[in-house]
Design a protein around this motif. Structure first.
Motif, mmCIF file in Angstrom:
data_model
loop_
_atom_site.group_PDB
_atom_site.id
_atom_site.type_symbol
_atom_site.label_atom_id
_atom_site.label_comp_id
_atom_site.label_asym_id
_atom_site.label_seq_id
_atom_site.Cartn_x
_atom_site.Cartn_y
_atom_site.Cartn_z
ATOM 1 N N ASP A 124 22.446 129.080 -46.956
ATOM 2 C CA ASP A 124 23.044 129.125 -48.297
ATOM 3 C C ASP A 124 23.905 130.368 -48.494
ATOM 4 O OD1 ASP A 124 21.865 126.728 -48.984
ATOM 5 O OD2 ASP A 124 20.291 127.635 -50.229
ATOM 6 N N GLU A 125 23.416 131.510 -48.053
ATOM 7 C CA GLU A 125 24.155 132.760 -48.240
ATOM 8 C C GLU A 125 25.483 132.750 -47.479
ATOM 9 O OE1 GLU A 125 23.494 135.722 -49.985
ATOM 10 O OE2 GLU A 125 21.871 134.676 -51.000
ATOM 11 N N TYR A 126 25.459 132.285 -46.249
ATOM 12 C CA TYR A 126 26.706 132.272 -45.467
ATOM 13 C C TYR A 126 27.639 131.154 -45.914
ATOM 14 C CZ TYR A 126 24.944 136.220 -43.010
ATOM 15 O OH TYR A 126 24.482 137.491 -42.741
ATOM 16 N N LEU A 127 27.108 130.090 -46.506
ATOM 17 C CA LEU A 127 27.977 129.072 -47.110
ATOM 18 C C LEU A 127 28.694 129.661 -48.318
ATOM 19 C CD1 LEU A 127 25.869 125.784 -46.922
ATOM 20 C CD2 LEU A 127 27.761 126.510 -45.467
ATOM 21 N N ASP A 128 27.986 130.469 -49.115
ATOM 22 C CA ASP A 128 28.630 131.138 -50.256
ATOM 23 C C ASP A 128 29.781 132.028 -49.781
ATOM 24 O OD1 ASP A 128 27.001 129.957 -52.139
ATOM 25 O OD2 ASP A 128 25.758 131.744 -52.486
ATOM 26 N N ILE A 129 29.545 132.763 -48.707
ATOM 27 C CA ILE A 129 30.601 133.626 -48.166
ATOM 28 C C ILE A 129 31.758 132.773 -47.645
ATOM 29 C CG2 ILE A 129 31.181 135.311 -46.373
ATOM 30 C CD1 ILE A 129 28.235 136.354 -46.677
ATOM 31 N N ALA A 130 31.440 131.712 -46.936
ATOM 32 C CA ALA A 130 32.486 130.840 -46.398
ATOM 33 C C ALA A 130 33.345 130.260 -47.522
ATOM 34 C CB ALA A 130 31.866 129.713 -45.565
ATOM 35 N N HIS A 131 32.721 129.905 -48.646
ATOM 36 C CA HIS A 131 33.474 129.384 -49.797
ATOM 37 C C HIS A 131 34.512 130.382 -50.292
ATOM 38 C CE1 HIS A 131 31.952 125.437 -50.920
ATOM 39 N NE2 HIS A 131 30.732 125.835 -50.646
ATOM 40 N N ALA A 132 34.231 131.675 -50.143
ATOM 41 C CA ALA A 132 35.167 132.709 -50.604
ATOM 42 C C ALA A 132 36.417 132.781 -49.731
ATOM 43 C CB ALA A 132 34.468 134.068 -50.627
ATOM 44 N N PHE A 133 36.318 132.320 -48.488
ATOM 45 C CA PHE A 133 37.425 132.454 -47.541
ATOM 46 C C PHE A 133 38.069 131.129 -47.133
ATOM 47 C CE2 PHE A 133 34.749 136.188 -46.770
ATOM 48 C CZ PHE A 133 35.685 137.204 -46.818
ATOM 49 N N PHE A 134 37.316 130.041 -47.221
ATOM 50 C CA PHE A 134 37.759 128.784 -46.636
ATOM 51 C C PHE A 134 37.591 127.600 -47.582
ATOM 52 C CE2 PHE A 134 36.211 131.455 -43.112
ATOM 53 C CZ PHE A 134 37.362 131.527 -42.348
ATOM 54 N N GLY A 135 38.211 126.490 -47.203
ATOM 55 C CA GLY A 135 38.086 125.239 -47.934
ATOM 56 C C GLY A 135 36.831 124.493 -47.533
ATOM 57 N N GLU A 136 36.625 123.353 -48.187
ATOM 58 C CA GLU A 136 35.392 122.582 -48.021
ATOM 59 C C GLU A 136 35.150 122.130 -46.577
ATOM 60 O OE1 GLU A 136 31.831 121.619 -49.265
ATOM 61 O OE2 GLU A 136 33.307 122.586 -50.563
ATOM 62 N N LYS A 137 36.195 121.747 -45.871
ATOM 63 C CA LYS A 137 36.036 121.282 -44.483
ATOM 64 C C LYS A 137 35.433 122.385 -43.605
ATOM 65 C CE LYS A 137 38.666 119.460 -40.589
ATOM 66 N NZ LYS A 137 39.987 119.194 -40.043
ATOM 67 N N ASP A 138 35.934 123.608 -43.769
ATOM 68 C CA ASP A 138 35.415 124.729 -42.985
ATOM 69 C C ASP A 138 34.009 125.121 -43.421
ATOM 70 O OD1 ASP A 138 37.656 125.051 -41.270
ATOM 71 O OD2 ASP A 138 38.723 126.144 -42.844
ATOM 72 N N VAL A 139 33.725 125.002 -44.700
ATOM 73 C CA VAL A 139 32.376 125.301 -45.195
ATOM 74 C C VAL A 139 31.381 124.311 -44.583
ATOM 75 C CG1 VAL A 139 30.912 125.388 -47.250
ATOM 76 C CG2 VAL A 139 33.204 126.399 -47.314
ATOM 77 N N LYS A 140 31.756 123.047 -44.505
ATOM 78 C CA LYS A 140 30.894 122.040 -43.873
ATOM 79 C C LYS A 140 30.688 122.350 -42.390
ATOM 80 C CE LYS A 140 31.790 118.245 -47.039
ATOM 81 N NZ LYS A 140 32.401 116.952 -47.254
ATOM 82 N N PHE A 141 31.724 122.868 -41.740
ATOM 83 C CA PHE A 141 31.629 123.280 -40.337
ATOM 84 C C PHE A 141 30.579 124.398 -40.186
ATOM 85 C CE2 PHE A 141 33.126 126.393 -37.142
ATOM 86 C CZ PHE A 141 32.966 125.641 -35.994
ATOM 87 N N VAL A 142 30.647 125.400 -41.056
ATOM 88 C CA VAL A 142 29.674 126.498 -41.035
ATOM 89 C C VAL A 142 28.266 125.938 -41.242
ATOM 90 C CG1 VAL A 142 28.870 128.573 -42.255
ATOM 91 C CG2 VAL A 142 31.310 128.280 -41.779
ATOM 92 N N ASN A 143 28.109 125.051 -42.214
ATOM 93 C CA ASN A 143 26.806 124.450 -42.503
ATOM 94 C C ASN A 143 26.250 123.729 -41.274
ATOM 95 O OD1 ASN A 143 24.610 123.660 -44.204
ATOM 96 N ND2 ASN A 143 25.571 121.659 -44.427
ATOM 97 N N GLY A 144 27.058 122.883 -40.675
ATOM 98 C CA GLY A 144 26.600 122.118 -39.516
ATOM 99 C C GLY A 144 26.256 122.996 -38.330
#
Length: 156
Positions: A124-144
């Motif tokens: 969850d924490e790194y998804l929050d950070i990813a949201h600050a820098f990237f779009g949804e597709k990249d956030v899903k990549f981080v999650n997976g």
């Protein structure tokens, strides 16, 4: 940071700030080759608690920040191996954006070395950070990717 973070307990906010600062520090280190002791000193003395545009940055939990930065640096090869193993065929780690690499390295380090932090919290924490820098597709990549690493390294 999302508004829900503002209502979080002080330690939780301090750790969130430490994670974001660690990602920024790891990015800076990759860009400039800053030695770790100098990098930590710069963040301790010039970044934490700083006021930018009349907004005071949340004080980060410095020991937690230091652990992530030092841990990623010390275990870079192991971490990069875990991340690279999860990339699609034909993709190499150096093909990813530097900010993305910093997020994935920090998250992977926590999954490997911080069993005191739950998998859900790390992701969850790194998804929050990813949201600050990237779009949804990249956030899903981080999650997976972090979820796959978690299943490997946190399985009992």
């Amino acid at each position: 940071m999302s508004s829900s973070k503002n209502n979080a307990p002080k330690r939780s906010r301090a750790r969130s700030a430490a994670r974001l600062a660690a990602v920024q520090a790891l990015y800076q280190q990759e860009m400039e080759g800053t030695p770790t002791p100098l990098l930590l000193n710069e963040f301790h003395n010039h970044r934490f608690g700083e006021t930018i545009d009349d907004v005071t940055m949340i004080d980060a939990e410095m020991d937690f920040f230091d652990d992530i930065v030092r841990g990623v640096t010390a275990r870079r090869d192991e971490i990069d191996g875990k991340v690279s193993a999860r990339l699609a065929e034909g993709w190499k780690l150096d093909r990813l954006d530097r900010s993305m690499r910093a997020i994935l390295r920090a998250g992977t380090y926590e999954l490997l070395a911080r069993p005191d932090v739950t998998v859900g919290t790390v992701i969850d924490e790194y998804l929050d950070i990813a949201h600050a820098f990237f779009g949804e597709k990249d956030v899903k990549f981080v999650n997976g990717l972090l979820d796959a690493i978690a299943k490997e390294v946190r399985s009992s």
